[in-house]
Design a protein around this motif. Sequence first.
Motif, PDB file in Angstrom:
ATOM      1  N   HIS A 176       0.873  -1.174   0.000  1.00 28.62           N
ATOM      2  CA  HIS A 176       0.000   0.000   0.000  1.00 28.62           C
ATOM      3  C   HIS A 176       0.911   1.225   0.000  1.00 28.62           C
ATOM      4  O   HIS A 176       1.697   1.413   0.939  1.00 28.62           O
ATOM      5  CB  HIS A 176      -0.890   0.012   1.239  1.00 28.62           C
ATOM      6  CG  HIS A 176      -1.938  -1.057   1.218  1.00 28.62           C
ATOM      7  ND1 HIS A 176      -3.291  -0.778   1.112  1.00 28.62           N
ATOM      8  CD2 HIS A 176      -1.842  -2.410   1.276  1.00 28.62           C
ATOM      9  CE1 HIS A 176      -3.968  -1.911   1.114  1.00 28.62           C
ATOM     10  NE2 HIS A 176      -3.118  -2.911   1.221  1.00 28.62           N
ATOM     11  N   TRP A 178     -12.760  10.289  -7.339  1.00 28.28           N
ATOM     12  CA  TRP A 178     -12.561   9.449  -6.163  1.00 28.28           C
ATOM     13  C   TRP A 178     -11.699  10.145  -5.114  1.00 28.28           C
ATOM     14  O   TRP A 178     -11.081   9.510  -4.273  1.00 28.28           O
ATOM     15  CB  TRP A 178     -11.939   8.113  -6.579  1.00 28.28           C
ATOM     16  CG  TRP A 178     -12.836   7.348  -7.508  1.00 28.28           C
ATOM     17  CD1 TRP A 178     -13.907   6.574  -7.166  1.00 28.28           C
ATOM     18  CD2 TRP A 178     -12.767   7.327  -8.924  1.00 28.28           C
ATOM     19  NE1 TRP A 178     -14.505   6.065  -8.278  1.00 28.28           N
ATOM     20  CE2 TRP A 178     -13.825   6.507  -9.388  1.00 28.28           C
ATOM     21  CE3 TRP A 178     -11.909   7.901  -9.870  1.00 28.28           C
ATOM     22  CZ2 TRP A 178     -14.057   6.268 -10.743  1.00 28.28           C
ATOM     23  CZ3 TRP A 178     -12.140   7.663 -11.207  1.00 28.28           C
ATOM     24  CH2 TRP A 178     -13.206   6.859 -11.634  1.00 28.28           C
ATOM     25  N   PRO A 191     -11.195   1.570  -8.424  1.00 22.63           N
ATOM     26  CA  PRO A 191     -11.444   2.030  -7.058  1.00 22.63           C
ATOM     27  C   PRO A 191     -12.025   0.898  -6.217  1.00 22.63           C
ATOM     28  O   PRO A 191     -13.072   0.340  -6.554  1.00 22.63           O
ATOM     29  CB  PRO A 191     -12.437   3.184  -7.243  1.00 22.63           C
ATOM     30  CG  PRO A 191     -13.088   2.929  -8.559  1.00 22.63           C
ATOM     31  CD  PRO A 191     -12.089   2.220  -9.398  1.00 22.63           C
ATOM     32  N   ASP A 192     -11.307   0.539  -5.143  1.00 22.39           N
ATOM     33  CA  ASP A 192     -11.711  -0.516  -4.216  1.00 22.39           C
ATOM     34  C   ASP A 192     -12.073  -1.802  -4.940  1.00 22.39           C
ATOM     35  O   ASP A 192     -13.046  -2.475  -4.605  1.00 22.39           O
ATOM     36  CB  ASP A 192     -12.882  -0.046  -3.343  1.00 22.39           C
ATOM     37  CG  ASP A 192     -12.964  -0.831  -2.037  1.00 22.39           C
ATOM     38  OD1 ASP A 192     -11.967  -1.467  -1.662  1.00 22.39           O
ATOM     39  OD2 ASP A 192     -14.028  -0.808  -1.399  1.00 22.39           O
ATOM     40  N   ASN A 193     -11.258  -2.164  -5.923  1.00 18.66           N
ATOM     41  CA  ASN A 193     -11.503  -3.359  -6.729  1.00 18.66           C
ATOM     42  C   ASN A 193     -10.354  -4.341  -6.534  1.00 18.66           C
ATOM     43  O   ASN A 193      -9.248  -4.122  -7.033  1.00 18.66           O
ATOM     44  CB  ASN A 193     -11.635  -2.976  -8.205  1.00 18.66           C
ATOM     45  CG  ASN A 193     -12.034  -4.165  -9.077  1.00 18.66           C
ATOM     46  OD1 ASN A 193     -12.039  -5.306  -8.631  1.00 18.66           O
ATOM     47  ND2 ASN A 193     -12.368  -3.888 -10.326  1.00 18.66           N
ATOM     48  N   ARG A 194     -10.619  -5.444  -5.829  1.00 19.37           N
ATOM     49  CA  ARG A 194      -9.590  -6.441  -5.565  1.00 19.37           C
ATOM     50  C   ARG A 194      -9.399  -7.418  -6.728  1.00 19.37           C
ATOM     51  O   ARG A 194      -8.598  -8.350  -6.619  1.00 19.37           O
ATOM     52  CB  ARG A 194      -9.922  -7.207  -4.284  1.00 19.37           C
ATOM     53  CG  ARG A 194      -9.692  -6.392  -3.016  1.00 19.37           C
ATOM     54  CD  ARG A 194      -9.927  -7.239  -1.763  1.00 19.37           C
ATOM     55  NE  ARG A 194      -9.502  -6.548  -0.557  1.00 19.37           N
ATOM     56  CZ  ARG A 194     -10.247  -5.701   0.146  1.00 19.37           C
ATOM     57  NH1 ARG A 194     -11.494  -5.426  -0.272  1.00 19.37           N
ATOM     58  NH2 ARG A 194      -9.785  -5.128   1.245  1.00 19.37           N
ATOM     59  N   ARG A 202      -5.432  -1.342  -6.819  1.00 18.43           N
ATOM     60  CA  ARG A 202      -6.683  -1.006  -6.142  1.00 18.43           C
ATOM     61  C   ARG A 202      -6.529   0.349  -5.475  1.00 18.43           C
ATOM     62  O   ARG A 202      -5.622   0.551  -4.656  1.00 18.43           O
ATOM     63  CB  ARG A 202      -7.017  -2.078  -5.104  1.00 18.43           C
ATOM     64  CG  ARG A 202      -8.146  -1.728  -4.149  1.00 18.43           C
ATOM     65  CD  ARG A 202      -8.366  -2.854  -3.152  1.00 18.43           C
ATOM     66  NE  ARG A 202      -9.260  -2.434  -2.080  1.00 18.43           N
ATOM     67  CZ  ARG A 202      -8.924  -2.381  -0.792  1.00 18.43           C
ATOM     68  NH1 ARG A 202      -7.698  -2.723  -0.406  1.00 18.43           N
ATOM     69  NH2 ARG A 202      -9.797  -1.994   0.113  1.00 18.43           N
ATOM     70  N   ALA A 204      -7.466   2.585  -2.715  1.00 20.22           N
ATOM     71  CA  ALA A 204      -8.038   2.278  -1.402  1.00 20.22           C
ATOM     72  C   ALA A 204      -8.002   3.504  -0.506  1.00 20.22           C
ATOM     73  O   ALA A 204      -7.199   4.417  -0.699  1.00 20.22           O
ATOM     74  CB  ALA A 204      -7.275   1.128  -0.743  1.00 20.22           C
ATOM     75  N   GLY A 205      -8.872   3.530   0.511  1.00 22.28           N
ATOM     76  CA  GLY A 205      -8.880   4.612   1.480  1.00 22.28           C
ATOM     77  C   GLY A 205      -9.527   5.869   0.929  1.00 22.28           C
ATOM     78  O   GLY A 205     -10.047   5.917  -0.188  1.00 22.28           O
ATOM     79  N   SER A 206      -9.473   6.915   1.753  1.00 14.36           N
ATOM     80  CA  SER A 206     -10.026   8.207   1.353  1.00 14.36           C
ATOM     81  C   SER A 206      -9.336   9.306   2.137  1.00 14.36           C
ATOM     82  O   SER A 206      -8.737   9.056   3.196  1.00 14.36           O
ATOM     83  CB  SER A 206     -11.541   8.256   1.623  1.00 14.36           C
ATOM     84  OG  SER A 206     -11.800   8.089   3.007  1.00 14.36           O
ATOM     85  N   GLU A 234      -3.029   0.232  -3.608  1.00 17.12           N
ATOM     86  CA  GLU A 234      -2.625  -1.119  -3.236  1.00 17.12           C
ATOM     87  C   GLU A 234      -2.138  -1.839  -4.488  1.00 17.12           C
ATOM     88  O   GLU A 234      -2.894  -2.029  -5.445  1.00 17.12           O
ATOM     89  CB  GLU A 234      -3.787  -1.898  -2.618  1.00 17.12           C
ATOM     90  CG  GLU A 234      -3.388  -3.322  -2.219  1.00 17.12           C
ATOM     91  CD  GLU A 234      -4.561  -4.167  -1.763  1.00 17.12           C
ATOM     92  OE1 GLU A 234      -4.316  -5.259  -1.221  1.00 17.12           O
ATOM     93  OE2 GLU A 234      -5.718  -3.752  -1.954  1.00 17.12           O
ATOM     94  N   ARG A 246      -1.125  -5.180  -6.045  1.00 18.20           N
ATOM     95  CA  ARG A 246      -1.474  -6.547  -5.689  1.00 18.20           C
ATOM     96  C   ARG A 246      -0.691  -7.610  -6.461  1.00 18.20           C
ATOM     97  O   ARG A 246      -0.982  -8.804  -6.349  1.00 18.20           O
ATOM     98  CB  ARG A 246      -2.972  -6.760  -5.896  1.00 18.20           C
ATOM     99  CG  ARG A 246      -3.830  -5.844  -5.017  1.00 18.20           C
ATOM    100  CD  ARG A 246      -5.323  -5.998  -5.292  1.00 18.20           C
ATOM    101  NE  ARG A 246      -5.793  -7.352  -5.103  1.00 18.20           N
ATOM    102  CZ  ARG A 246      -6.130  -7.892  -3.936  1.00 18.20           C
ATOM    103  NH1 ARG A 246      -5.991  -7.175  -2.819  1.00 18.20           N
ATOM    104  NH2 ARG A 246      -6.571  -9.130  -3.866  1.00 18.20           N
TER     105      ARG A 246
END
Length: 451
Positions: A264, A282, A330-333, A338, A340-342, A349, A351
């Motif tokens: 991250h 985002w 956005p927030d997609n694993r 990805r 992540a957060g705000s 992230e 991966r």
Amino acid sequence: MTPDELRAAVAAGEVHDVILALPDLMGRLQGTRIGSRHFIDEVMVDGSSAGFGACTYLLTTDLDMNVVAPAPELDPDGTGYGDMVLVPDPATLRPLPWDQGTVLAIADARHPDGRPVTVAPRQALRTQIEALGALGLTPYAGFELEFRVFEEDYPEAARKHWHDLTPTTRGNVDYALNGLGRLEPFARRVRREFEQAGMVVESARGECAPGQYEIVFRYDEAMACADGAAFYKTGVRQIAAQEGLAATFMAKFDRFEGSSCHFHVSMRGEDGTSAFVGDGQWGESELLRHALAGQLALMPELTLLFAPTVNAFKRLRPGAFAPVQAAWGPDNRLTALRLAGSGESLRVEHRVPGADADPHLALAGVLLAFRHGIEHRLELPEPTRGAPTADAPRLPETLAEAATLLEGSEAARKGLGDDLVDALVAAARAEWAAFLDSVTDWERARGFERR
């Protein structure tokens, strides 16, 4: 532990040994034990006399300590591998709770004349950090690093040829609070002793594969993050041995879920606030959009930094919750990147790296790609919803393909240097050749006469 605290502990007879360790090309900490008083008086000193000699071949070997990645920088005359100097970084001093009376110091590799050894993974990461610093940016990172644990100890696992090992849990214990079996007493010791060593545990849990576990530590500046990951892998193995267990950071041990090393990553500007925060859809800044675009552009050719073994590509398979294409969301694993957060916690992230990746080299690759996108102001494509479509660039499918892509990468050669790129390519091709010379159990079961 600060240098003054080390001196006080040595004077009080509480510390007797200092392990001076160098991260090598395989992601291991390699080094030597030094008497604590000698370390203070002769090794951890100011000026050109600091450091301890070690053979340059340490930065050329594979897992069996065979030289497979020779670099002209390390033996320019071909006259035999001489010494480099391991210079301790005082910021890395840590007590080892599982080795009472011992402190660890991570070293930088330098030539006898004081020049950094450019093929050293720690130097590769430092180069990227300094280049981003010249842009007014400071990178921060945290890691999620998974491992598998088995009931057999290391000698017994070897006697069984790593077959039919008994996991410390019977099945999928992802987020489970029960059923952790023998895994939890071991994991509890890991958590507590790493806290004693100065690392801050954020969370810990069982994972999907039998005997699989993950501990997440608080994020830090990029170098401290990579140092922590290398230290963590070393410590987990040593504690497992003391507990009569065997832990592995193989990316893919069996048919179950593989083990990853997700990073991250975020950036701060000169004012100390997040450079990733802006007024985008985002909450992202223009800089973050360029940085993400750089990741997508370079990901296939830098994959060798994230997947450095034959086994790593057994994890990067379709449908395995590990990416096989360069895509973001956005927030997609299901994507390689990805968002992540705000707000101030907004981060990327990454991966792709597996648990067997070298933390320093993997993070160096991540930062290099960020910088590439920022400097070239690359445009970010639309995000991916769900699984990537066929038009997203695919990642290399084998170690051999990844080596060829890195070898031809202009961005990698410019950012990492020819010597390091050539060394990593040579190491990968040596492993690939060794793999092609072997016959696997799958081939025997598949091809042996069945009548």
